[in-house]
Write a protein that holds these residues in place. Structure first.
Motif, mmCIF file in Angstrom:
data_model
loop_
_atom_site.group_PDB
_atom_site.id
_atom_site.type_symbol
_atom_site.label_atom_id
_atom_site.label_comp_id
_atom_site.label_asym_id
_atom_site.label_seq_id
_atom_site.Cartn_x
_atom_site.Cartn_y
_atom_site.Cartn_z
ATOM 1 N N ASN A 51 -1.021 13.746 -6.361
ATOM 2 C CA ASN A 51 -1.769 12.927 -6.447
ATOM 3 C C ASN A 51 -1.554 11.408 -7.077
ATOM 4 O O ASN A 51 -1.346 11.701 -8.368
ATOM 5 N N ALA A 52 -1.326 10.541 -6.304
ATOM 6 C CA ALA A 52 -1.000 9.113 -7.028
ATOM 7 C C ALA A 52 -2.096 8.197 -7.136
ATOM 8 O O ALA A 52 -1.806 7.354 -7.915
ATOM 9 N N GLN A 53 -3.344 8.802 -7.181
ATOM 10 C CA GLN A 53 -4.364 7.980 -7.305
ATOM 11 C C GLN A 53 -4.931 7.957 -8.854
ATOM 12 O O GLN A 53 -4.695 8.997 -9.468
ATOM 13 N N PRO A 54 -5.604 7.089 -9.319
ATOM 14 C CA PRO A 54 -6.111 6.877 -10.645
ATOM 15 C C PRO A 54 -7.416 7.746 -10.815
ATOM 16 O O PRO A 54 -7.956 7.732 -11.802
ATOM 17 N N VAL A 55 -7.775 8.631 -9.957
ATOM 18 C CA VAL A 55 -8.964 9.521 -9.863
ATOM 19 C C VAL A 55 -8.680 10.964 -9.279
ATOM 20 O O VAL A 55 -7.655 11.077 -8.642
ATOM 21 N N SER B 29 -2.593 23.028 6.829
ATOM 22 C CA SER B 29 -3.040 21.516 6.654
ATOM 23 C C SER B 29 -3.801 21.557 5.456
ATOM 24 O O SER B 29 -4.552 22.549 5.082
ATOM 25 N N VAL B 30 -3.342 20.413 4.513
ATOM 26 C CA VAL B 30 -4.104 20.412 3.276
ATOM 27 C C VAL B 30 -4.574 18.896 3.455
ATOM 28 O O VAL B 30 -4.379 18.112 3.752
ATOM 29 N N THR B 31 -6.023 19.198 2.859
ATOM 30 C CA THR B 31 -7.056 18.141 2.775
ATOM 31 C C THR B 31 -7.213 17.707 1.321
ATOM 32 O O THR B 31 -7.734 18.628 0.638
ATOM 33 N N ALA B 32 -7.278 16.358 1.025
ATOM 34 C CA ALA B 32 -7.567 15.816 -0.201
ATOM 35 C C ALA B 32 -8.793 15.231 -0.193
ATOM 36 O O ALA B 32 -9.046 14.408 0.965
ATOM 37 N N SER B 33 -9.838 15.276 -1.057
ATOM 38 C CA SER B 33 -10.858 13.928 -0.880
ATOM 39 C C SER B 33 -11.190 13.444 -2.384
ATOM 40 O O SER B 33 -11.355 14.413 -3.376
ATOM 41 N N PRO B 34 -11.023 12.149 -2.547
ATOM 42 C CA PRO B 34 -10.813 11.216 -1.490
ATOM 43 C C PRO B 34 -9.138 10.941 -1.317
ATOM 44 O O PRO B 34 -8.290 10.911 -2.002
ATOM 45 N N ASP B 35 -9.001 10.830 0.086
ATOM 46 C CA ASP B 35 -7.560 10.548 0.567
ATOM 47 C C ASP B 35 -7.715 9.970 2.073
ATOM 48 O O ASP B 35 -8.248 10.636 2.918
ATOM 49 N N GLY C 97 0.802 -1.289 -0.111
ATOM 50 C CA GLY C 97 -0.025 -0.093 0.083
ATOM 51 C C GLY C 97 0.692 1.141 -0.024
ATOM 52 O O GLY C 97 1.850 1.206 0.788
ATOM 53 N N PHE C 98 0.675 2.222 -0.927
ATOM 54 C CA PHE C 98 1.164 3.505 -0.875
ATOM 55 C C PHE C 98 0.191 4.715 -0.703
ATOM 56 O O PHE C 98 -0.784 4.473 -0.808
ATOM 57 N N ALA C 99 0.871 5.643 -0.171
ATOM 58 C CA ALA C 99 0.045 6.848 0.006
ATOM 59 C C ALA C 99 -0.526 7.396 -1.309
ATOM 60 O O ALA C 99 -0.153 7.371 -2.229
ATOM 61 N N ASP C 100 -2.096 7.905 -1.213
ATOM 62 C CA ASP C 100 -2.616 8.126 -2.271
ATOM 63 C C ASP C 100 -2.426 9.567 -2.895
ATOM 64 O O ASP C 100 -2.568 9.872 -3.915
ATOM 65 N N VAL C 101 -2.175 10.507 -1.527
ATOM 66 C CA VAL C 101 -1.718 11.763 -1.669
ATOM 67 C C VAL C 101 -0.446 12.111 -0.950
ATOM 68 O O VAL C 101 -0.573 11.915 0.294
ATOM 69 N N VAL C 102 0.487 12.946 -1.497
ATOM 70 C CA VAL C 102 1.616 12.964 -1.044
ATOM 71 C C VAL C 102 1.847 14.404 -0.832
ATOM 72 O O VAL C 102 1.855 15.104 -1.769
ATOM 73 N N VAL C 103 1.987 14.991 0.232
ATOM 74 C CA VAL C 103 2.407 16.460 0.558
ATOM 75 C C VAL C 103 3.805 16.687 1.128
ATOM 76 O O VAL C 103 4.169 16.069 2.083
ATOM 77 N N THR D 36 0.144 32.303 -0.776
ATOM 78 C CA THR D 36 -0.186 33.492 -1.631
ATOM 79 C C THR D 36 0.038 33.072 -3.014
ATOM 80 O O THR D 36 0.250 34.123 -3.780
ATOM 81 N N GLY D 37 0.253 31.862 -3.519
ATOM 82 C CA GLY D 37 0.235 31.458 -4.964
ATOM 83 C C GLY D 37 0.297 30.198 -5.106
ATOM 84 O O GLY D 37 0.046 29.400 -4.109
ATOM 85 N N GLY D 38 0.964 29.775 -6.132
ATOM 86 C CA GLY D 38 1.050 28.325 -6.740
ATOM 87 C C GLY D 38 -0.134 27.981 -7.841
ATOM 88 O O GLY D 38 -0.839 28.663 -8.489
ATOM 89 N N THR D 39 0.047 26.610 -7.894
ATOM 90 C CA THR D 39 -0.591 25.992 -9.181
ATOM 91 C C THR D 39 -1.984 25.374 -8.820
ATOM 92 O O THR D 39 -2.501 24.916 -9.433
ATOM 93 N N CYS D 40 -1.961 24.991 -7.639
ATOM 94 C CA CYS D 40 -2.936 24.214 -6.876
ATOM 95 C C CYS D 40 -4.325 24.874 -6.954
ATOM 96 O O CYS D 40 -4.410 26.105 -6.595
ATOM 97 N N ALA D 41 -5.361 24.125 -7.309
ATOM 98 C CA ALA D 41 -6.634 24.669 -7.607
ATOM 99 C C ALA D 41 -7.443 23.916 -6.389
ATOM 100 O O ALA D 41 -7.254 23.273 -5.867
ATOM 101 N N ALA D 42 -8.880 24.067 -6.900
ATOM 102 C CA ALA D 42 -9.991 23.295 -6.085
ATOM 103 C C ALA D 42 -9.845 21.709 -6.379
ATOM 104 O O ALA D 42 -10.467 20.894 -5.480
ATOM 105 N N THR D 43 -9.301 21.401 -7.468
ATOM 106 C CA THR D 43 -9.053 19.916 -7.626
ATOM 107 C C THR D 43 -7.842 19.751 -8.340
ATOM 108 O O THR D 43 -7.217 20.534 -8.877
ATOM 109 N N LEU D 44 -7.375 18.398 -8.202
ATOM 110 C CA LEU D 44 -5.823 18.025 -8.778
ATOM 111 C C LEU D 44 -6.317 16.673 -9.390
ATOM 112 O O LEU D 44 -6.900 15.913 -8.906
ATOM 113 N N GLU D 45 -6.019 16.705 -10.759
ATOM 114 C CA GLU D 45 -6.255 15.527 -11.611
ATOM 115 C C GLU D 45 -5.294 14.235 -11.029
ATOM 116 O O GLU D 45 -4.378 14.398 -10.329
ATOM 117 N N ALA D 46 -5.825 13.238 -11.786
ATOM 118 C CA ALA D 46 -5.144 11.896 -11.417
ATOM 119 C C ALA D 46 -3.877 11.991 -11.861
ATOM 120 O O ALA D 46 -3.634 12.234 -12.915
#
Length: 202
Positions: free
Chosen positions: A126-130, A182-188, A96-102, A149-159
């Protein structure tokens, strides 16, 4: 039988090949899973005939692996049949591997002059297929000194994709300053991911 690697909560599968080496039809009564991590492995679709597998014929049983925890996972698949030689056992394994890595898990800004700014980058993968939904927040004793104050992350992150957050430290007082991003991803299954923020105003 190795099922390979999968991210937490996501299934991979392989076919188990069954061959009748006897001289009479082989009837597989049932399939069960036991051992250290039985809940992570499950038998699936089967091509084995309900009336029995003819001599020298082959069939397959799909085995799914859905890790519920990080690291090595194992179990035993048991075929209950009428061969008269006892149950047939197959060792199952997967990782088992982490599905999201920060990363990184902590950011240290060092000494920064009062009212000056220093920026650091944080990566989310995001290491997941979703696709996953992302959100972030900053808490702690000196929450006002740190901000995204910036970056490329938006409300969703592709598989299978990555993005970044730019985190800025602007000390409002002298001495050590701390907070937690705190960074929250769903599903994760491992969310939220806490990143320690430290710096000092000078």
């Amino acid at each position: 039988m190795g099922l390979g690697n999968s991210t937490l909560g996501n299934m991979v599968s392989k076919n188990l090949n069954v061959r009748n080496v006897g001289k009479a039809n082989l009837l597989i009564d049932s399939v069960s899973v036991s051992g250290a991590n039985p809940g992570d492995f499950a038998p699936g679709a089967s091509t084995c005939p309900a009336g029995g597998l003819a001599p020298k014929d082959k069939c397959t049983i799909a085995v799914g692996f859905t890790p519920s925890a990080l690291g090595s996972r194992s179990a035993t698949l048991t075929l209950h049949d009428d061969a008269g030689t006892g149950a047939q056992n197959v060792a199952l394994s997967g990782t088992g591997f982490a599905d999201v890595v920060v990363s990184p898990a902590s950011i240290a800004y060092g000494n920064v002059k009062l009212s000056a700014k220093k920026i650091k980058a944080l990566t989310v993968r995001n290491a997941q297929p979703v696709e996953v939904a992302l959100s972030k927040s900053i808490t702690g004793s000196d929450v006002g000194d740190f901000a995204v104050t910036g970056g490329t992350c938006a409300a969703t992150l592709e598989a299978k994709a990555s993005c970044s957050y730019i985190v800025t430290f602007t000390p409002r007082a002298a001495g050590p300053r701390t907070a937690t991003l705190s960074v929250t991803a769903s599903p994760d299954l491992l969310s939220p991911h806490a990143v320690s923020l430290t710096g000092s105003g000078s």
